[in-house]
Design an enzyme around this catalytic site. Sequence first.
Site, PDB file in Angstrom:
ATOM      1  CB  ALA A  72       4.391   2.650   8.879  1.00 19.32           C
ATOM      2  N   GLY A 127      -0.847   5.698   6.029  1.00 15.67           N
ATOM      3  CA  GLY A 127      -2.175   5.353   5.298  1.00 15.67           C
ATOM      4  C   GLY A 127      -2.515   3.744   5.744  1.00 15.67           C
ATOM      5  NE  ARG A 169       8.874   8.192   4.337  1.00 19.20           N
ATOM      6  CZ  ARG A 169       7.693   8.256   3.420  1.00 19.20           C
ATOM      7  NH1 ARG A 169       7.289   9.496   2.893  1.00 19.20           N
ATOM      8  NH2 ARG A 169       6.966   7.276   3.110  1.00 19.20           N
ATOM      9  CB  CYS A 199       2.592   3.130  -5.844  1.00 20.76           C
ATOM     10  SG  CYS A 199       4.084   4.018  -5.198  1.00 20.76           S
TER      11      CYS A 199
END
Length: 526
Positions: free
Chosen positions: A111, A115, A139, A232
Amino acid sequence: MAELPKEFLQTMQRLLGEEYEPFLKGFDGRRQFGLRVNTSKISLEEFERIAPFHLTKIPWISNGYFYEEEDAPARHPFYAAGLYYLQEPSAMTPASRLKVVPGDYVLDLCAAPGGKATALAAELRGEGLIVANDINTARARALLRNMELFGVKNAFVTNEPPHVLAEKYPQFFDKIMVDAPCSGEGMFRKNPAVMEAWEEKGPDYFSKLQREIIVHGADMLKPGGTMLYSTCTFAPAENERTITHLLRERPEMEIIPMEEYEGFAPGLTSFDGEEFHESCQLCRRIWPHKMAGEGHFLALLHKKEVDSVMISDETGDLEETDKNVAGSMDAEQIINQPVEIYNDKKKTKKEKKKQRKKGNSGSAKEKDWWDALKFLDPEPKKALSEFFSHVSWDFTAEHVDIRGDKVYYVPGRDYERGPIHFLRNGVYLGDLKKKRFEPSQPLALALSADTYDRILDFPENDPRLQKYMIGETLMVEDILEEKKTKGEPTDNGWYLVTACGYPLGFGKLAGNVLKNKYPTGWRKNN
């Protein structure tokens, strides 16, 4: 723009054919800037009315907008109020296609920085549960900060490898987001530094990680539930190959169509002689030369409702293996002792409404619900009761958890599964200090002008807002005079500082002076 890796270019030329040149020219194009509105705090109509930015709707995201770089929305008080999340437009797409509804159990497995987790949490509207996990401790802290900024009340922010969660939560979640760690090819234009990591590890390294992660995700999905896998990157090894692996290992999973947009491209069924599952054509690719965003891959998956989907040793992959995500460290224990979670049996909305009428729950104004906490000494109980007499949330006392001097309000769902490394469950309400209670910053951001009756509101261009966000004391005589003319109380004590009605944090009023209680770690000069 740094020189693109030669091996990457060769692969893209084979992958795109005649579209290769337009794709390559796209790297010289202008980067797009996007923000996603937090619709759990503000409507789109109201946001468009008050936001002083150059906004253009992102056509495939219902609550997404392009903005101009010079708008600098991260410096605006509305950002500090959690009214929007700054996010690359293509990266908004996965959460928008998972279709979360209030009451769902939702997992965001990878996660950070938040975002997608904040987008999913906003759709829950405080109902159900959002488990937001990241294996990397640093993170995960950034993830927690963003969940708090968005005012999420029903979050469980965890810090575990996927295989540990899979052991704890078999067939538990209605919706799962797997935004997998990847080689980042789609981010080369936005962040050229990603190319160094690509040259060091590359798609094959990440493909192995992704195959492990996605199977664990599927094992945590309820029959009938849906899971969104995204990356991505453009590499088929990280996309269609991963999906094909899942469908082979977990035949109860299937790819289903997602909400379309004219710029989406279909997934591949073969590449470089490698065959992928024929249903991979239902996956969707976002190409930067076809849309106003960076590269992305999405697959919407459904778990078939079968009579019995067993997770056994024979199907594998619940054994403890090394599944460290690249660039991360082993999860460290953030809370030394397991949290005590109070169980709340699932109730229908009708039953909950009936229970409230009987007085078993209700707002702090209607009932001194802190009396239910018999173990508290009189002084801290009095301090809590006094502060929360100004709060009009619906509280259930059994979900208040006091650990040492810290007070939490935990989600009302039975999700405890033994010791789990976590950073937060529910809302951190504040601290008990001798004879007083000090409310927290997460509580301020979870409140609203409708749920707290001591408000000091400033216009969004009032210079005192910027002073507040760097920790300065404020003179507020003019605001107090205005409140007096309206017959509103101006007693000393804790006040919620708001920008156009949207909370930023707390301050403590003493006469005409507001003592700044904006936390040091949140201030703009830190």
